[in-house]
Design an enzyme around this catalytic site. Structure first.
Site, PDB file in Angstrom:
ATOM      1  N   LYS A   1      -3.850  13.234  -6.624  1.00 23.65           N
ATOM      2  CA  LYS A   1      -4.642  12.184  -7.265  1.00 23.65           C
ATOM      3  C   LYS A   1      -5.883  11.886  -6.430  1.00 23.65           C
ATOM      4  O   LYS A   1      -7.007  11.849  -6.931  1.00 23.65           O
ATOM      5  CB  LYS A   1      -3.780  10.920  -7.384  1.00 23.65           C
ATOM      6  CG  LYS A   1      -4.454   9.775  -8.084  1.00 23.65           C
ATOM      7  CD  LYS A   1      -3.715   8.461  -7.891  1.00 23.65           C
ATOM      8  CE  LYS A   1      -2.244   8.542  -8.258  1.00 23.65           C
ATOM      9  NZ  LYS A   1      -1.639   7.204  -8.425  1.00 23.65           N
TER      10      LYS A   1
ATOM     11  N   LYS B   1       2.013   6.848   0.976  1.00 22.91           N
ATOM     12  CA  LYS B   1       2.604   5.772   0.169  1.00 22.91           C
ATOM     13  C   LYS B   1       3.618   5.028   1.009  1.00 22.91           C
ATOM     14  O   LYS B   1       4.215   5.606   1.913  1.00 22.91           O
ATOM     15  CB  LYS B   1       3.299   6.364  -1.057  1.00 22.91           C
ATOM     16  CG  LYS B   1       3.494   5.388  -2.185  1.00 22.91           C
ATOM     17  CD  LYS B   1       2.262   5.313  -3.055  1.00 22.91           C
ATOM     18  CE  LYS B   1       2.394   4.264  -4.127  1.00 22.91           C
ATOM     19  NZ  LYS B   1       1.327   4.398  -5.142  1.00 22.91           N
TER      20      LYS B   1
ATOM     21  N   GLY C   1      -2.067  -2.032  -2.980  1.00 29.57           N
ATOM     22  CA  GLY C   1      -0.942  -2.529  -3.762  1.00 29.57           C
ATOM     23  C   GLY C   1      -0.306  -1.445  -4.626  1.00 29.57           C
ATOM     24  O   GLY C   1      -0.823  -0.337  -4.765  1.00 29.57           O
ATOM     25  N   ASP C   2       0.824  -1.769  -5.187  1.00 30.12           N
ATOM     26  CA  ASP C   2       1.511  -0.955  -6.207  1.00 30.12           C
ATOM     27  C   ASP C   2       2.453  -1.957  -6.891  1.00 30.12           C
ATOM     28  O   ASP C   2       2.208  -3.171  -6.815  1.00 30.12           O
ATOM     29  CB  ASP C   2       2.256   0.220  -5.550  1.00 30.12           C
ATOM     30  CG  ASP C   2       2.704   1.272  -6.560  1.00 30.12           C
ATOM     31  OD1 ASP C   2       1.900   2.142  -6.909  1.00 30.12           O
ATOM     32  OD2 ASP C   2       3.863   1.212  -7.039  1.00 30.12           O
TER      33      ASP C   2
HETATM   34  O1  2IT Z   1      -0.671   4.648  -7.352  1.00 32.29           O
HETATM   35  C1  2IT Z   1      -1.786   4.336  -6.891  1.00 32.29           C
HETATM   36  O2  2IT Z   1      -2.748   5.109  -6.947  1.00 32.29           O
HETATM   37  C2  2IT Z   1      -1.917   3.016  -6.294  1.00 32.29           C
HETATM   38  N1  2IT Z   1      -0.941   2.287  -6.264  1.00 32.29           N
HETATM   39  C3  2IT Z   1      -3.230   2.576  -5.695  1.00 32.29           C
HETATM   40  C4  2IT Z   1      -3.467   3.217  -4.381  1.00 32.29           C
HETATM   41  C5  2IT Z   1      -4.667   2.700  -3.622  1.00 32.29           C
HETATM   42  O3  2IT Z   1      -4.756   3.036  -2.427  1.00 32.29           O
HETATM   43  O4  2IT Z   1      -5.485   1.982  -4.183  1.00 32.29           O
END
Ligand code: 2IT
Length: 446
Positions: free
Chosen positions: A114, A126, A165-166
């Site tokens: 991504k 992550k 965040g997530d």
């Molecule tokens: O899944 C993702 O891309 C996010 N939760 C955001 C990750 C980010 O560093 O902004």
């Protein structure tokens, strides 16, 4: 030669038993890399895939905190720094009761591709914890976040690893984590993204993921001679990602008729627009993790307890809740509804079997690692805003986001065609994301 891919898929299964989500994403990504491995035997020689599926570093740590009743609680925190070949590790932090190593590894692995697709210099990582924010008081959330960062701070930094965040981690949690980090290191630096607007946060970051998903979905529609205008859209979830998605889809002339929560789904045939979109924020902020109150507030809408929205007929489906919400049975319902388009919003919402079934039946699928990359792309703009000691305007950010998302769609389409997949965005995203990281790994040696 494609034996190499099969061997690496098996290797991942052998080395990561009991982590089906991680095995699932590795199988999905590596399978579409078969033609790349055939054309580039040097990657096998350099052990690129074996290295890619092994995180560069992973830590797990104790998070001890005291709840409002004075009882000591212990959770487990994680950070997987998966691949830093193209930039500092970057990726969110998830607080949810089902978090364990397999969830964080799947998310970290997806994040590599991504982040690469954004075209920006960020590696994949992550983190998270098996902490359930539902029903917790503000004080409990603050104490948990402080304890979490007291351990995590030594592993992160603006040029090392930048969390965001997530699920379960929004502006409030980022605030508490950042406050604790700043107190410990005595530096004001862009080490978290998704910060408050008064202290380094980026105008536009909140809506970035959802807006980006819709830009990507619209690009998919346009590449096939259609557009968002007049489309009926089924969305799942009601959190930050769903909110941005509903808002932008509505703005572009789509009619969103569902949202959902763990308690069931809402069907609103009149379309979710205006104050109804604002109400989604109230639902989220209630901390109860339920969407049922929508039906009490807006007459004409209906709540379906304990059900998911996949049997509802629509032109476009955008799952935005969580991983594996569409398995084969749900995929069959979606195909039976006669739709042509599904764009993934949440990370890995569809099982591999579900994606294959839908694509075999003519559904064009937009993969999440491409479609939801707008969030992390704007996080990276936030990093550059912080590094430059400046503030960007919402107009600048929104324009850049749109350009990035259209660029990702085109990169996916091109990579897919280059490697003989036709218009297959799922394969294209994996290949385009992979090629840049592989090249960086080759350049940097073993
Ligand atoms: O899944 C993702 O891309 C996010 N939760 C955001 C990750 C980010 O560093 O902004």
């Amino acid at each position: 030669m494609s034996n190499y891919v099969d061997r690496c898929i098996q290797l991942c299964k052998d080395k990561n038993p009991g982590e089906p989500e991680f095995q699932q994403t590795v199988e999905e990504v590596l399978t579409s890399l078969k033609p790349v491995m055939e054309q580039h035997p040097e990657y096998e020689k350099a052990g690129i895939l074996e290295r890619l599926i092994e995180p560069e570093r992973g830590i797990s740590f104790r998070v001890a905190w005291v709840d409002d009743a004075g009882k000591v609680q212990v959770n487990r925190g994680y950070r997987y720094q998966f691949n830093g070949a193209i930039g500092p590790y970057k990726g969110g932090i998830r607080f949810a009761p089902n978090v364990y190593s397999g969830i964080i590894k799947f998310l970290g692995f997806e994040q590599i591709f991504k982040n690469s697709l954004t075209g920006l210099p960020i590696g994949g990582g992550k983190g998270g914890a098996d902490f359930d924010p539902t029903g917790k008081s503000d004080g409990e959330v603050m104490r948990f976040c402080q304890a979490f960062v007291t351990e995590l701070y030594r592993h992160i930094g603006p040029y090392t690893d930048v969390p965001a965040g997530d699920l379960g981690v929004g502006a409030r949690e980022i605030g508490y984590m950042y406050g604790q980090y700043r107190k410990i290191v005595n530096r004001f630096e862009g080490v978290f993204t998704g910060k408050g607007l008064m202290w380094g946060g980026l105008y536009g970051r909140t809506e970035a993921t959802g807006y980006g998903i819709v830009y990507y979905a619209n690009a998919m529609l346009e590449a096939n001679g259609e557009s968002m205008k007049g489309k009926t859209v089924v969305v799942s979830g009601f959190g930050n990602v769903s909110w941005g998605t509903v808002a932008k889809a509505t703005e572009l002339g789509g009619k969103v008729i569902t949202i959902s929560g763990p308690d069931g789904y809402i069907l609103d045939e009149a379309g979710i627009s205006g104050e109804k979109i604002d109400f989604m924020l109230e639902l989220r902020n209630s901390g109860k993790n339920i969407c049922a109150p929508y039906a009490d507030k807006f007459p004409g809408s209906k709540f379906f307890k304990g059900e998911k929205p996949w049997a509802v007929k629509a032109d476009l489906y955008i799952p935005c809740a969580t991983q594996n919400e569409i398995l084969i049975d749900e995929a069959k319902k979606i195909v039976a509804n006669g739709t042509k388009f599904l764009c993934e919003g949440s990370n890995m919402p569809c099982s591999n079997e579900a994606i294959a079934y839908m694509m075999d039946n003519g559904v064009i699928v937009g993969p999440s690692k491409a479609a939801n990359a707008g969030g992390v792309a704007c996080s990276t703009i936030e990093m550059s805003q912080n590094a430059g000691h400046t503030v960007f305007s919402p107009e600048q950010v929104h324009a850049q986001l749109k350009t990035i998302m259209l660029g990702i769609h085109d990169a996916c389409e091109k990579a897919s065609k280059d490697y003989g997949f036709g218009y297959n965005l799922v394969a294209g995203a994996n290949i385009a994301g992979f090629l840049k990281v592989a090249k960086a790994m080759m350049d940097q040696g073993i």
